[in-house]
Design a protein around this motif. Structure first.
Motif, PDB file in Angstrom:
ATOM      1  N   ASN A 198      18.184  42.205 -65.089  1.00  0.00           N
ATOM      2  CA  ASN A 198      16.825  40.895 -65.166  1.00  0.00           C
ATOM      3  C   ASN A 198      17.306  39.818 -65.229  1.00  0.00           C
ATOM      4  N   GLY A 199      18.679  39.541 -64.139  1.00  0.00           N
ATOM      5  CA  GLY A 199      19.344  37.952 -65.025  1.00  0.00           C
ATOM      6  C   GLY A 199      19.749  38.455 -66.266  1.00  0.00           C
ATOM      7  N   ASN A 200      20.913  39.337 -66.936  1.00  0.00           N
ATOM      8  CA  ASN A 200      20.839  39.075 -68.163  1.00  0.00           C
ATOM      9  C   ASN A 200      19.726  38.462 -69.284  1.00  0.00           C
ATOM     10  N   ALA A 201      18.286  38.828 -68.682  1.00  0.00           N
ATOM     11  CA  ALA A 201      17.628  38.147 -69.896  1.00  0.00           C
ATOM     12  C   ALA A 201      17.222  39.260 -71.469  1.00  0.00           C
ATOM     13  N   PRO A 202      16.863  38.694 -72.247  1.00  0.00           N
ATOM     14  CA  PRO A 202      16.847  39.906 -73.220  1.00  0.00           C
ATOM     15  C   PRO A 202      15.652  40.408 -73.194  1.00  0.00           C
ATOM     16  N   LEU A 203      16.578  41.862 -73.968  1.00  0.00           N
ATOM     17  CA  LEU A 203      15.840  43.514 -73.584  1.00  0.00           C
ATOM     18  C   LEU A 203      15.184  44.131 -74.366  1.00  0.00           C
ATOM     19  N   GLU A 204      13.537  43.920 -74.318  1.00  0.00           N
ATOM     20  CA  GLU A 204      13.160  44.847 -75.136  1.00  0.00           C
ATOM     21  C   GLU A 204      13.044  46.306 -75.249  1.00  0.00           C
ATOM     22  N   GLY A 205      13.399  46.765 -76.222  1.00  0.00           N
ATOM     23  CA  GLY A 205      12.746  47.999 -76.180  1.00  0.00           C
ATOM     24  C   GLY A 205      13.563  48.803 -76.238  1.00  0.00           C
ATOM     25  N   ALA A 206      15.303  48.602 -76.626  1.00  0.00           N
ATOM     26  CA  ALA A 206      16.348  48.975 -76.208  1.00  0.00           C
ATOM     27  C   ALA A 206      16.453  50.106 -77.940  1.00  0.00           C
ATOM     28  N   THR A 207      17.007  51.293 -77.748  1.00  0.00           N
ATOM     29  CA  THR A 207      17.158  51.606 -79.777  1.00  0.00           C
ATOM     30  C   THR A 207      18.778  51.261 -79.347  1.00  0.00           C
ATOM     31  N   VAL A 208      19.116  50.510 -80.672  1.00  0.00           N
ATOM     32  CA  VAL A 208      20.510  50.729 -80.699  1.00  0.00           C
ATOM     33  C   VAL A 208      20.077  51.444 -82.479  1.00  0.00           C
ATOM     34  N   SER A 209      21.672  52.240 -82.749  1.00  0.00           N
ATOM     35  CA  SER A 209      21.188  53.125 -83.793  1.00  0.00           C
ATOM     36  C   SER A 209      23.493  53.435 -83.933  1.00  0.00           C
ATOM     37  N   ILE A 210      22.910  54.940 -85.134  1.00  0.00           N
ATOM     38  CA  ILE A 210      24.759  54.790 -86.068  1.00  0.00           C
ATOM     39  C   ILE A 210      24.635  56.605 -86.636  1.00  0.00           C
ATOM     40  N   SER A 211      23.068  56.532 -86.633  1.00  0.00           N
ATOM     41  CA  SER A 211      23.349  57.847 -86.596  1.00  0.00           C
ATOM     42  C   SER A 211      21.467  58.120 -85.833  1.00  0.00           C
ATOM     43  N   GLU A 212      21.196  59.644 -86.533  1.00  0.00           N
ATOM     44  CA  GLU A 212      19.822  60.066 -85.862  1.00  0.00           C
ATOM     45  C   GLU A 212      18.868  59.609 -86.997  1.00  0.00           C
ATOM     46  N   SER A 213      19.387  59.159 -88.095  1.00  0.00           N
ATOM     47  CA  SER A 213      18.204  58.456 -88.469  1.00  0.00           C
ATOM     48  C   SER A 213      17.813  57.153 -89.088  1.00  0.00           C
ATOM     49  N   GLN A 214      19.142  56.393 -87.864  1.00  0.00           N
ATOM     50  CA  GLN A 214      19.173  54.858 -88.690  1.00  0.00           C
ATOM     51  C   GLN A 214      19.252  53.729 -87.329  1.00  0.00           C
ATOM     52  N   SER A 215      18.699  53.992 -87.750  1.00  0.00           N
ATOM     53  CA  SER A 215      18.027  53.092 -85.305  1.00  0.00           C
ATOM     54  C   SER A 215      17.222  52.148 -86.441  1.00  0.00           C
ATOM     55  N   ARG A 243      22.735  41.173 -79.902  1.00  0.00           N
ATOM     56  CA  ARG A 243      21.530  40.773 -79.105  1.00  0.00           C
ATOM     57  C   ARG A 243      21.377  41.832 -77.802  1.00  0.00           C
ATOM     58  N   VAL A 244      20.455  42.287 -76.912  1.00  0.00           N
ATOM     59  CA  VAL A 244      21.223  43.159 -76.045  1.00  0.00           C
ATOM     60  C   VAL A 244      20.098  42.388 -75.107  1.00  0.00           C
ATOM     61  N   LEU A 245      20.816  42.377 -73.749  1.00  0.00           N
ATOM     62  CA  LEU A 245      20.252  41.488 -72.437  1.00  0.00           C
ATOM     63  C   LEU A 245      20.427  42.872 -71.546  1.00  0.00           C
ATOM     64  N   ASP A 246      19.498  41.678 -70.291  1.00  0.00           N
ATOM     65  CA  ASP A 246      19.209  42.915 -69.291  1.00  0.00           C
ATOM     66  C   ASP A 246      20.195  42.450 -67.934  1.00  0.00           C
ATOM     67  N   ALA A 247      21.235  43.459 -67.799  1.00  0.00           N
ATOM     68  CA  ALA A 247      21.811  43.119 -66.349  1.00  0.00           C
ATOM     69  C   ALA A 247      20.471  43.062 -65.403  1.00  0.00           C
ATOM     70  N   ALA A 293      11.836  41.067 -78.472  1.00  0.00           N
ATOM     71  CA  ALA A 293      11.491  40.682 -77.651  1.00  0.00           C
ATOM     72  C   ALA A 293      12.217  39.634 -77.112  1.00  0.00           C
ATOM     73  N   ASP A 294      13.549  39.172 -78.297  1.00  0.00           N
ATOM     74  CA  ASP A 294      13.794  38.397 -77.607  1.00  0.00           C
ATOM     75  C   ASP A 294      15.670  39.142 -77.891  1.00  0.00           C
ATOM     76  N   GLY A 295      15.096  39.886 -77.788  1.00  0.00           N
ATOM     77  CA  GLY A 295      16.517  40.738 -77.630  1.00  0.00           C
ATOM     78  C   GLY A 295      17.321  41.408 -79.032  1.00  0.00           C
ATOM     79  N   ARG A 296      16.857  41.099 -80.019  1.00  0.00           N
ATOM     80  CA  ARG A 296      17.937  41.293 -81.548  1.00  0.00           C
ATOM     81  C   ARG A 296      17.694  42.873 -81.648  1.00  0.00           C
ATOM     82  N   TYR A 297      18.371  42.499 -82.830  1.00  0.00           N
ATOM     83  CA  TYR A 297      17.793  44.065 -83.663  1.00  0.00           C
ATOM     84  C   TYR A 297      19.261  43.623 -84.928  1.00  0.00           C
ATOM     85  N   ALA A 298      18.900  44.227 -86.044  1.00  0.00           N
ATOM     86  CA  ALA A 298      19.811  44.215 -87.395  1.00  0.00           C
ATOM     87  C   ALA A 298      19.464  45.930 -87.598  1.00  0.00           C
TER      88      ALA A 298
END
Length: 603
Positions: free
Chosen positions: A130-147, A124-128, A152-157
């Motif tokens: 904004n009071g550590n609310a869930p951060l929507e729209g953050a890109t989480v990647s391990i390579s250029e092709s894997q992201s 889960r990604v939080l927004d410091a 809205a809940d800040g979660r990713y997999a």
């Protein structure tokens, strides 16, 4: 079969570069011809793999493998195109084919192997901001092709991954990009959880308190770099451990040392002058004591002048404070000399605390400002350190000639890692070793984690058998008191950390290798340790706590054939001791004698 417990390389049998499949253009089909691709898909154990989706790059033609792993894909253009193999729980493979791969009947055979990949990184990604609310729209990647992108809940997999080590990048416009490493030990039943807070307040450039809490430990009181050294202590390319530290910004290894440089690419020249925030820096976390409270930098410059000297300094971050800040130690320093000069920084205000220390260079003006600060030595002692000699202090009784001081013993930080390799994942030489040294950081290489003392002889750094410390050859007097070189590190001994296992070999069936493991207490007491078990071809005690052995087996292709020496450390339970492993000139002969460090483990 628990596939996720194995890390295997994706193997896809390829033949050229494969691009498109049949489309609805009859004229193009008539000109190029349409054929069939057939083959077999297996898993990473060589077993047939059914239920694999096989498709062309444009998705116009799709099929699945049968239970025996075979497939037939019709309507493929005879040209250059891509065929993709995918199955849930396996890493997708793309295989290429060219027109030359098709036979006269228009059939091409393409086999593939899919690696089981059911591991997952989630969090889960939080927004410091904004009071550590869930951060929507953050890109989480391990390579250029894997992201993936957080919801809205800040979660990713990130799913369908092979078990491996990953650099996970968190990015979002308006937020500093964060990179975190996930190791194999982070996966539990194939799942690694990595939560992240973005938008925290920067303390050092691009580093928040969370980042700095993960800083490398500066366990030891000395770090040196550079390749130009003609006398001992002979710290040159083979012992340039400055390159294993954590650097930010623009830096480079040079013959003179490790250079911190102003970021001066064309786009960086509009950066504003700032003599409060480092432009480039090296940083680490260190416990400050009365024995190491004075930090000495031995530095020189490139491109400095009387009108435009290099501006540099030291900043300390005390993360135990409610609102940590980067505090300058003394005044900003300036230097325009091409000769090395020592600068001392008093850290006494932080005695008894582990703090983050940063050494950096400042941008003093906007524009084309190309300046370099060359770091040759970072030293910690109870006084300023001048020249190139060993650290000052009181020599440990019983270790005369080792250059080990009581101050070093007391102020070396207990190590937090227990498993080390001597195998370099990247090879190197005098002209190209930086990538190899940096790769040591990712595999817990002993030379990036223990401190090396080259009293009389340099090591061999990149042999395939392991890191290799050795003696001098002919004309060197026998000496079982003073080692030719040694490694040392401190450990808090107790349950789970009171046995040491050295995996090793040598290279002679006639000349034995002499070595010793010693334990030095914080009170200066020295204990020579004897192994309670060993698997060497021959091994025996050799006087003054040394052991000699012969064992020529073991290598990259036969790791089970090395000799092991096991030591019981339980007599030190509840204490912190420095462990020192050294090699000695034990016989009069014309050869170098060698001790291979394949691995070293505290258990």
């Amino acid at each position: 079969m628990k596939h996720f417990l194995r890390i295997l390389t994706l193997a896809a049998l390829t033949a050229g570069a494969l691009a498109g499949c049949s489309d609805d253009d009859p004229k193009a089909d008539a000109q190029r011809g349409v054929g069939t691709v057939t083959g077999t898909v297996i898993d990473d154990f060589g077993d047939a793999l059914g239920g694999v989706t096989v498709s062309c790059a444009d998705g116009a033609s799709t099929t699945s493998t049968d239970l025996d792993g075979t497939y037939t894909l019709e309507g493929v253009k005879i040209g250059t195109g891509i065929v993709t193999f995918s199955k849930s729980g396996y890493q997708t493979a793309s295989v290429t084919v060219t027109a030359a791969k098709f036979n006269a009947e228009g059939v091409a055979t393409v086999d593939a192997s899919l690696e089981y990949a059911a591991a997952k990184i989630e969090g889960r990604v939080l927004d410091a901001k904004n009071g550590n609310a869930p951060l929507e729209g953050a890109t989480v990647s391990i390579s250029e092709s894997q992201s993936v992108t957080t919801g809205a809940d800040g979660r990713y997999a990130l799913e369908n991954l092979p078990l491996d080590t990953y650099d996970v990048t968190f990015a979002k416009e308006g937020y500093a990009t964060i990179v975190r490493k996930i190791g194999l030990d982070a996966f539990v039943d194939g799942v690694a959880t990595l939560d992240m807070t973005m938008g925290g307040r920067e303390i050092l450039r691009d580093k928040t308190a969370d980042d700095l809490a993960l800083a490398d430990k500066w366990y030891f009181n000395e770090y040196r770099g550079g390749r130009n050294a003609e006398s001992y202590p002979h710290w040159d390319w083979s012992t340039d451990y400055m390159a294993t530290l954590d650097f930010y910004g623009n830096w480079e290894e040079q013959n003179e040392g490790t250079t911190l440089r102003i970021r001066n690419d064309e786009g960086d020249r509009s950066n504003p002058a700032d003599t409060d925030v480092f432009d480039s820096y090296v940083y680490g976390s260190k416990l400050i004591t009365d024995d190491n409270r004075i930090m000495t930098l031995q530095v020189r410059t490139h491109n400095g002048s009387d009108d435009e000297p290099i501006c540099f300094g030291v900043q300390v971050v005390d993360l135990s404070q409610a609102e940590p800040e980067a505090v300058k130690i003394g005044q900003m320093q300036t230097l325009n000399s091409e000769a090395y000069k020592s600068f001392a920084f008093d850290l006494s205000a932080y005695k008894g605390k582990e703090v983050v220390i940063a050494v950096g260079i400042y941008r003093a003006r906007t524009g084309d400002y190309w300046k370099q600060l060359v770091l040759r030595r970072i030293a910690f002692a109870s006084e300023q350190v001048d020249g190139w000699g060993w650290l000052p202090g009181t020599e440990v009784t019983g270790l005369e000639g080792w250059k080990m001081t009581q101050e070093m013993v007391r102020s070396t930080m207990p190590h937090t890692k227990q498993h080390f390799t001597g195998i370099s994942p990247v090879s190197g030489n005098r002209d190209n070793y930086v990538d190899a040294y940096r790769a040591w950081r990712d595999v817990d290489h002993i030379a990036a984690n223990w401190s090396f003392m080259p009293l009389h002889k340099d090591p061999e750094v990149f042999p395939s058998e392991g890191y290799l410390i050795k003696t001098r050859g002919g004309g060197t007097a026998v000496n079982l008191n003073e080692p030719e070189s040694y490694f040392y590190a401190k450990y808090a001994i107790g349950a789970g950390c009171n046995r040491l296992v050295l995996t090793t070999r040598n290279f002679s069936s006639t000349n034995a290798t002499y070595f010793k493991l010693a334990a030095i207490g914080e009170d200066g007491t020295v204990t020579s340790l004897a192994p309670d078990t060993n698997t060497a071809s021959s091994a025996e005690a050799a006087g003054n706590g040394c052991w000699k052995f012969i064992h020529e087996d073991g290598g990259a292709g036969s790791p089970d054939k090395y000799a092991t020496f096991e030591y019981d450390l339980s007599q030190f339970d509840g204490k912190s001791v420095v462990l020192a492993l050294g090699i000695f000139k034990g016989e009069e002969n014309g050869d170098e004698n060698k001790l291979v460090i394949y691995s070293l483990d505290l258990q």
